[in-house]
Design an enzyme around this catalytic site. Structure first.
Site, short mmCIF file in Angstrom:
data_model
loop_
_atom_site.label_atom_id
_atom_site.label_comp_id
_atom_site.label_asym_id
_atom_site.label_seq_id
_atom_site.Cartn_x
_atom_site.Cartn_y
_atom_site.Cartn_z
N ARG A 7 -60.53 11.99 -61.31
CA ARG A 7 -61.37 12.13 -59.88
C ARG A 7 -61.84 13.59 -60.27
O ARG A 7 -63.05 13.62 -58.82
CB ARG A 7 -60.39 12.03 -58.20
CG ARG A 7 -61.47 11.72 -57.73
CD ARG A 7 -60.64 11.44 -56.31
NE ARG A 7 -59.16 12.10 -56.45
CZ ARG A 7 -58.85 13.22 -55.59
NH1 ARG A 7 -60.05 13.87 -55.53
NH2 ARG A 7 -57.78 13.32 -55.09
N TYR A 33 -84.80 8.07 -44.49
CA TYR A 33 -84.82 6.71 -45.52
C TYR A 33 -83.83 6.01 -44.12
O TYR A 33 -83.25 6.54 -43.69
CB TYR A 33 -83.61 7.25 -46.33
CG TYR A 33 -82.92 6.37 -47.02
CD1 TYR A 33 -83.52 4.84 -47.78
CD2 TYR A 33 -81.44 6.54 -46.98
CE1 TYR A 33 -83.20 4.18 -47.90
CE2 TYR A 33 -80.72 5.57 -47.91
CZ TYR A 33 -81.56 4.29 -49.01
OH TYR A 33 -80.92 3.06 -49.51
N ASP A 58 -84.02 15.51 -48.75
CA ASP A 58 -83.93 14.07 -49.71
C ASP A 58 -84.80 13.85 -51.11
O ASP A 58 -86.19 14.25 -49.92
CB ASP A 58 -84.10 12.90 -49.25
CG ASP A 58 -83.83 11.72 -49.60
OD1 ASP A 58 -84.11 11.33 -51.05
OD2 ASP A 58 -83.54 10.84 -49.60
N LYS A 78 -82.36 5.22 -58.56
CA LYS A 78 -83.30 5.58 -58.54
C LYS A 78 -84.46 6.23 -60.17
O LYS A 78 -83.78 5.67 -61.16
CB LYS A 78 -84.64 5.79 -57.64
CG LYS A 78 -83.96 4.78 -56.38
CD LYS A 78 -84.90 5.79 -54.61
CE LYS A 78 -84.29 4.37 -54.48
NZ LYS A 78 -82.79 4.25 -53.83
#
Length: 397
Positions: free
Chosen positions: A62, A117, A189, A214
């Site tokens: 992790r 967003y 962002d 994206k």
């Protein structure tokens, strides 16, 4: 899953070269070009002394693997010398929520641009409100005027440059100057342009997030998020990543790294094709306006030209007033433009949108129905022909 660079030395290579070379160690990879995809949780220690001291490059799956390290090294190089570390998350929204939890506590005040967003707004209005964090939304065009919205407990400012539906372009350096003078962090962002075209950490941003789902992934096949931070903010981000157990699966990490290697050539084509499509659409009688910051007609063009070195494939158009049935006829007629959320892959997309129901600091009244387009890697003439068929249906409805 967090990672910090070993030093802040500037890399002499250009961004396109860094995308290909950073995070690669062919000697450690036994001569192979790409790092192995490490599927692992437990890391074994050779001695009890090593176990007690947690000695070793890796301690637990992790907390990082050779695969995640390669991606993070490449992202640090792309972000530039202001980047002290990069955290990775299983989605763009997870990157946003992790960042906000890292910098905020109960009783704090947060400023968020009104074009953010929508899931960012939902997180602020939902979980942050539940935990006693107050959010105020502001006009993304306010620039230095944001000073009037600050409170003694304002901890951070969130910007999105540009907004991924309405495409207003905030003046990040002006906002950062005000925020830093008041002890607040600036969070950006940066999904639309990526650090390849917008090094926001060099413009005063403290933490830069991306939905790497994206353009970093680039093939519509992963969910992924990244959090890049400067030296002042990185310890906050790294701590919360560990406390929350935020990490991403090894296969998605590898696909993000593979996508990163071709980011420059893909984004250059998205930029070129989208500009051509935007100019073509601006000349159509069905279109009132094109919302693309790289067009000279856009109100934020001067800021885009100053702060960005390129544009992506995403922009919006406002159509002539028509009933919803006409818009739906257009959507049902096009074939190369798929209808689906997200963007940044190789395929072209179109969705209708309306910001009016959730805007609180500004009014969204563009004068007609709006469509958001993502221009993919198809031939531009084919895309024009596809939209021409859609406009014929729009006009006939």
């Amino acid at each position: 899953m967090s990672f910090s660079g070993d030093d802040g030395a500037a890399n002499p290579h250009k961004a396109e070269t860094l995308l290909v070379t950073a995070g690669r160690d062919t000697k450690a990879q036994k001569g192979f070009v790409n790092p192995p995809v490490v599927h692992g949780s437990t890391v074994l220690y050779p001695t009890a002394a090593d176990l007690h001291a947690h000695r070793g490059e890796f301690q637990y799956g992790r907390r990082g693997t050779p695969t995640t390290k390669a991606l993070q090294e490449a992202l640090i190089a792309l972000e530039g010398p202001q980047c002290a570390g990069v955290g990775i998350a299983p989605s763009g929204l997870a990157a946003i929520s992790t960042t906000l939890l890292a910098v905020l506590k109960s009783g704090d005040h947060l400023l968020v641009c009104d074009n953010a967003y929508r899931p960012t707004r939902n997180f602020c209005n939902g979980m942050l409100a539940r935990y006693g964090v107050e959010t105020t939304y502001f006009d993304p065009l306010t620039g230095g005027g944001i000073a009037a919205l600050f409170k003694p407990n304002t901890r951070a400012v969130v910007v999105e440059a540009p907004g991924s539906q309405s495409f207003e372009m905030p003046d990040i350096p002006a906002i950062a100057s005000v925020a830093h003078a008041r002890g607040a962090l600036v969070i950006d962002d940066n999904t639309w342009a990526t650090p390849l075209y917008h090094r926001s950490l060099e413009l005063g941003v403290d933490i830069s997030m991306q939905a790497a789902t994206k353009y970093i992934g680039g093939h519509s096949d992963i969910m992924f998020g990244t959090i890049s931070a400067n030296a002042g903010a990185w310890p906050l981000v790294a701590e919360v990543i560990q406390l929350l157990g935020v990490c991403a699966g090894p296969d998605d990490v590898f696909l993000a790294l593979r996508g990163l290697r071709t980011l420059s050539v893909r984004l250059a084509q998205h930029h070129k094709s989208a500009i051509e499509m935007a100019r073509w659409l601006a000349g159509r009688s069905e279109v009132i306006s094109v919302l693309h910051p790289a067009l000279e007609s856009h109100p934020g063009h001067a800021i885009w030209k100053r702060d960005f070195t390129g544009a992506s494939g995403l922009f919006s158009v406002v159509l002539q007033p028509k009933p919803q049935a006409a818009v739906d006829a257009l959507l049902d007629t096009v074939r190369l433009f798929g209808m689906g959320y997200s963007w940044g892959g190789f395929e072209s997309l179109v969705i209708p949108f309306d910001c009016a129901p959730y805007r609180t600091a500004t009014t969204w009244a563009p004068g007609g129905p709006s469509l958001r387009l993502h221009i993919g890697l198809e031939n531009v003439e084919d895309l024009k022909a596809d939209l021409e068929r859609g406009f014929a249906a729009f006009n006939a409805a």
